[in-house]
Design a protein around this motif. Structure first.
Motif, short mmCIF file in Angstrom:
data_model
loop_
_atom_site.label_atom_id
_atom_site.label_comp_id
_atom_site.label_asym_id
_atom_site.label_seq_id
_atom_site.Cartn_x
_atom_site.Cartn_y
_atom_site.Cartn_z
N THR A 83 0.79 -1.22 0.00
CA THR A 83 0.00 0.00 0.00
C THR A 83 0.82 1.28 0.00
N PRO A 84 0.37 2.26 -0.77
CA PRO A 84 0.95 3.59 -0.68
C PRO A 84 0.21 4.39 0.38
N GLU A 85 0.58 5.65 0.46
CA GLU A 85 -0.07 6.58 1.38
C GLU A 85 -0.73 7.68 0.56
N PRO A 90 -4.66 5.65 4.33
CA PRO A 90 -4.75 4.53 3.40
C PRO A 90 -5.50 4.91 2.13
N PHE A 112 2.27 -5.47 6.31
CA PHE A 112 2.26 -4.38 5.34
C PHE A 112 3.59 -4.23 4.64
N SER A 114 4.74 -1.15 2.61
CA SER A 114 4.28 0.21 2.30
C SER A 114 5.36 0.97 1.54
N TYR A 115 4.89 1.92 0.76
CA TYR A 115 5.81 2.69 -0.07
C TYR A 115 5.27 4.09 -0.25
N GLY A 121 5.06 5.45 3.40
CA GLY A 121 3.70 4.95 3.62
C GLY A 121 3.36 4.58 5.05
N VAL A 125 -0.18 2.99 7.02
CA VAL A 125 -0.18 1.71 7.73
C VAL A 125 -0.75 1.89 9.14
N THR A 128 -4.46 2.20 8.92
CA THR A 128 -5.08 0.95 8.47
C THR A 128 -5.10 -0.07 9.61
N THR A 145 9.21 -1.34 4.42
CA THR A 145 8.92 0.07 4.18
C THR A 145 9.85 0.57 3.07
#
Length: 187
Positions: A83-85, A90, A112, A114-115, A121, A125, A128, A145
């Motif tokens: 997932t991105p931000e 989210p 997660f 995240s990026y 991100g 997270v 979320t 990350t």
């Protein structure tokens, strides 16, 4: 015991980089002996903003898109959300997908990858995690990350560094422990 892992691409917007990051992680997950790894793209489900007339806890779905999503979520023992931000939170697609079903998530762990920019991100997270715990999921601490993600993608392929690879291995080991421990709770 082999556990089914769904790596879920949480961004659906055009031009997204999520598939590049998810494809890399999915390859790592496929090599892990404890998981039967599957890549799931939220874009493939084309979920509209929640449109079921009954509360998801009832599992009385009238729409085919909901039944397909329910079956996908139900099939997994664990999840990794790639997932991105968006605006420190989210993606709307991920929030919508989480809210579409309820019991299908219950007593399953998640992690997660995240990026994004400087934060990688992480703020998305954290928000979320509040949602998934309400769904009775267990978010684990181990994560991957990726700050400044654009610097790690060339020609649509994500180039992981040693920290990403080590983080992914640690994440999968811990996720496997939780998935195995929580499986008996689901009956």
């Amino acid at each position: 015991m082999t556990l089914r892992l769904h790596t879920i691409i949480a961004s659906t917007r055009p031009g997204r980089v999520g598939p590049a990051v998810a494809n890399w992680f999915h390859g790592v997950a496929q090599a892990h002996p404890g998981f039967d790894a599957h890549l799931v793209d939220l874009a493939d489900f084309a979920l509209p903003v929640y449109d079921e007339p009954k509360h998801p806890v009832m599992r009385d779905y009238i729409h085919e898109h909901t039944r397909r999503w329910s079956a996908s979520v139900e099939a997994a023992d664990a999840y990794v959300f790639v997932t991105p931000e968006y605006n420190f939170g989210p993606t709307p697609a991920l929030v919508n997908a989480l809210n579409y079903v309820y019991g299908e998530w219950t007593y399953k762990p998640c992690a997660f990858v995240s990026y994004g920019g400087v934060s990688g991100g992480l703020r998305a997270v954290q928000l979320t995690k509040q949602i998934v715990t309400t769904l009775k999921m267990m978010p684990i601490m181990e994560a991957v990350t990726v700050p400044m993600v654009g610097q790690s993608i060339k020609d649509g392929v994500f180039a992981a560094n040693d920290l990403h690879r080590k983080s992914a291995a640690d994440l999968l080991t811990e996720l496997g422990k939780w998935a195995g421990a929580l499986k008996p709770l689901r009956g």
